[in-house]
Design an enzyme around this catalytic site. Structure first.
Site, short mmCIF file in Angstrom:
data_model
loop_
_atom_site.label_atom_id
_atom_site.label_comp_id
_atom_site.label_asym_id
_atom_site.label_seq_id
_atom_site.Cartn_x
_atom_site.Cartn_y
_atom_site.Cartn_z
N SER A 54 3.99 -3.63 -2.89
CA SER A 54 5.40 -3.95 -2.80
C SER A 54 5.83 -4.55 -1.47
O SER A 54 6.93 -5.09 -1.36
CB SER A 54 6.23 -2.69 -3.06
OG SER A 54 5.98 -1.71 -2.05
N LYS A 58 9.89 -3.81 6.67
CA LYS A 58 10.16 -3.74 5.23
C LYS A 58 11.53 -3.09 5.02
O LYS A 58 11.88 -2.12 5.71
CB LYS A 58 9.05 -2.92 4.56
CG LYS A 58 9.12 -2.84 3.04
CD LYS A 58 7.92 -2.08 2.50
CE LYS A 58 7.91 -2.04 0.98
NZ LYS A 58 6.72 -1.30 0.46
N SER A 67 0.55 -0.66 -1.61
CA SER A 67 1.61 -1.62 -1.30
C SER A 67 1.51 -2.30 0.06
O SER A 67 2.24 -3.26 0.33
CB SER A 67 2.98 -0.94 -1.40
OG SER A 67 3.32 -0.75 -2.76
#
Lengths: 473, 63
Positions: free
Chosen positions: A159, A84, A183
């Site tokens: 996210s 990420k 997330s």
């Protein structure tokens, strides 16, 4: 027998690992196959912000040289993964999905990234996400929306949406996500993969851009439960660079995975988590719980009296800590934030000191209640996400008589386990209206092994939820 | 008690590089009212004032 090169990315991380270990597949072959699939599928899925193709192949070549010399760093040796884009990587752009950090080249790497590299993993690049991790759709105003491999007109959740899409579509064998209020688990549920938020302090956050310090967790996102165990194993443990990274002993997670659930007591909360929930999701999650019962677990209804308090404490804490983390950047560059997250960060300025501290006192009461419930049960089971993936252009959702924007629903069932720091996984439990649904299983502190054991039982019965849409792209 | 909109405006002017649009400001006001409701909810809870406060979710997590 080794897989054909175009099928290589469909192997699980564990399967690839065995083939690299036995030298029937090289790291270069696996990395090349992933890069080819990224080139083919990612123009649509938009899961990567940065692909480090040349550096990845160089790293893979190095791993193959090591292997040829008889060295083997462990199960991640030569395995292509991705991170990420809020996980710092030395000399490689780390944007956090923002325009503000578009050109930033960190001078050091996160401990989690360093540990994966030391364990032999090959890094393919950096993954798209909801801007600054402050949102659950992964509709990013600067880098475009991440698209769900099961239906590219739909969101991935967030996210860590890029991480979920890339893993689900076979662009990498595993990815790192971060989870402040759901997330990891929300996008894992919506994309049909395994997402594990470990216990707070299990994985170092050094070098991970914060959203809310006391709620942030880093964890693996993979296609199988065993793969999650292997990635966690490589990252878990104390870190002198993160005071909150615990020295609690790290067990052998992969060794526990197949232990089953015979005799485990699984609590199903009667409040909150089941309304509003899409009926199709509810059906799949209840079927997942039934699988656990058939495998020998004892299912018990439990009651949690502090959930309203927990929700208030989680919300106030995330707003206040996010505003604190971004205070300097907001003063310099607020106009470069996307409008949605600019408003969210600004709102955190209005949580008062006394109210923040009241939220921490409430957190203690919630934690104590959970500790009491975990004297009666070994795990808690809930839907991971109350709804299947919504359309990217969808503004409102009506579920169980509640009509609200998608973000109202997406991480509603996850924040409790950030507030309390307890380990929680989302494991695929079937398709709900043609889209994946996830079962959330949470456990006691440091008992990721128990969480993964139960997830494995569900996975064995349900099987992988392979995206149909991406096969025809 | 609700924070007056003028005060919200003043805090934002100090904290942000550039002013928010009118729509964004309205959204902030709406969320501030929500935050006030949550704070009010916690004020009604039996919190234990004598207990030390920590923001670490897992006590054993601290080394």
């Amino acid at each position: 027998m080794s897989a054909a090169s175009h099928e290589l990315p469909d192997l699980s991380l564990s399967e690839l690992s065995e083939q690299i270990r036995s030298r029937s597949v090289s790291s270069v072959e696996a990395t090349t196959a992933c890069l080819e699939r990224i080139e083919r599928l990612d123009p649509l899925l938009n899961s990567f912000i940065t692909v480090t193709a040349e550096a990845s192949l160089e790293q893979a070549r190095h791993r193959d040289v090591e292997r040829a010399a008889g060295a083997w760093r462990g199960p991640l040796h030569g395995v292509p993964i991705a991170l990420k884009d809020l996980i710092l990587t030395r000399g490689i752009p780390t944007t956090s999905g923002s325009d503000v950090l578009r050109d930033w080249l960190p001078t050091y790497s996160a401990t989690a990234a360093d540990r994966l590299e030391a364990a032999g993993a090959v890094m393919l690049g950096k993954l798209n996400m909801h801007e600054f991790a402050f949102g659950a759709t992964s509709i990013n105003p600067h880098y475009g929306p991440v698209r769900n491999p099961h239906d590219p007109t739909r969101i991935t959740g967030g996210s860590s949406g890029g991480s979920a899409a890339a893993v689900a579509a076979g662009l990498c064998y595993g990815a790192l996500g971060s989870d402040t209020g759901g997330s990891i688990r929300c996008p894992a549920a919506l994309c049909g993969i395994v997402g594990l938020k470990p216990t707070y302090g299990r994985v170092s956050r050094h070098g991970v851009l914060p959203l809310a310090w006391s709620l942030d967790h880093v964890g693996p996102m993979t296609r199988t439960v065993r793969d999650a165990a292997l990635m966690l194993q490589a990252m878990a443990g104390a870190d002198p660079l993160d005071d909150m990274a615990s020295s609690e002993p790290v067990p052998d997670y992969a060794a526990e995975v197949d232990a089953g659930v015979q005799g485990l007591r699984i609590g199903v909360p009667v409040e909150f988590f089941w309304h509003p929930v899409d009926p199709r999701v509810r059906e799949r999650v209840l079927a997942g719980i039934e699988l656990l019962a058939r495998a020998g677990a004892e299912i018990r209804e439990i009651s949690l009296s502090t959930l309203d308090m927990a929700r208030a404490a989680q919300t106030l804490t995330i707003y206040a800590e996010a505003a604190a983390a971004h205070r300097a950047m907001l003063r310099e560059s607020s106009h470069r934030y996307g409008p949605t997250v600019r408003v969210r960060f600004a709102c955190g300025l209005f949580v008062s000191g006394p109210d923040y501290l009241a939220a921490q006192q409430a957190r203690r009461l919630v934690r104590r209640e959970l500790a009491r419930r975990f004297e009666e049960v070994d795990l808690i089971a809930t839907p991971a996400c109350p709804i299947p993936a919504t359309r990217i252009d969808q503004k409102r959702v009506a579920v169980d008589g509640v009509e609200a924007p998608p973000q109202y629903f997406l991480v509603r069932n996850n924040g409790l386990f950030n507030l309390t720091g307890l380990p929680a996984v989302s494991v695929p439990c079937g398709m709900a209206g043609g889209l994946p649904a996830g079962l959330q299983l949470a456990g006691r502190p440091w008992e990721e092994g128990t969480v993964l054991r139960a997830a494995r039982v569900v996975e064995q019965a349900v099987g992988p939820l392979k995206p149909q849409a991406s096969e025809n792209l | 008690m609700s924070l007056p909109e003028e005060e919200i405006d003043r805090v934002l002017a100090e904290a942000l590089a550039q002013p928010l649009s009118e729509a964004e400001f309205d959204e902030v006001v709406e969320t501030v009212r929500f935050i006030e409701q949550l704070s009010e909810l916690l004020r009604g809870c039996p919190l234990e004032m004598e207990e030390p406060v920590t923001s670490a979710p897992v006590e054993a997590g601290a080394r």
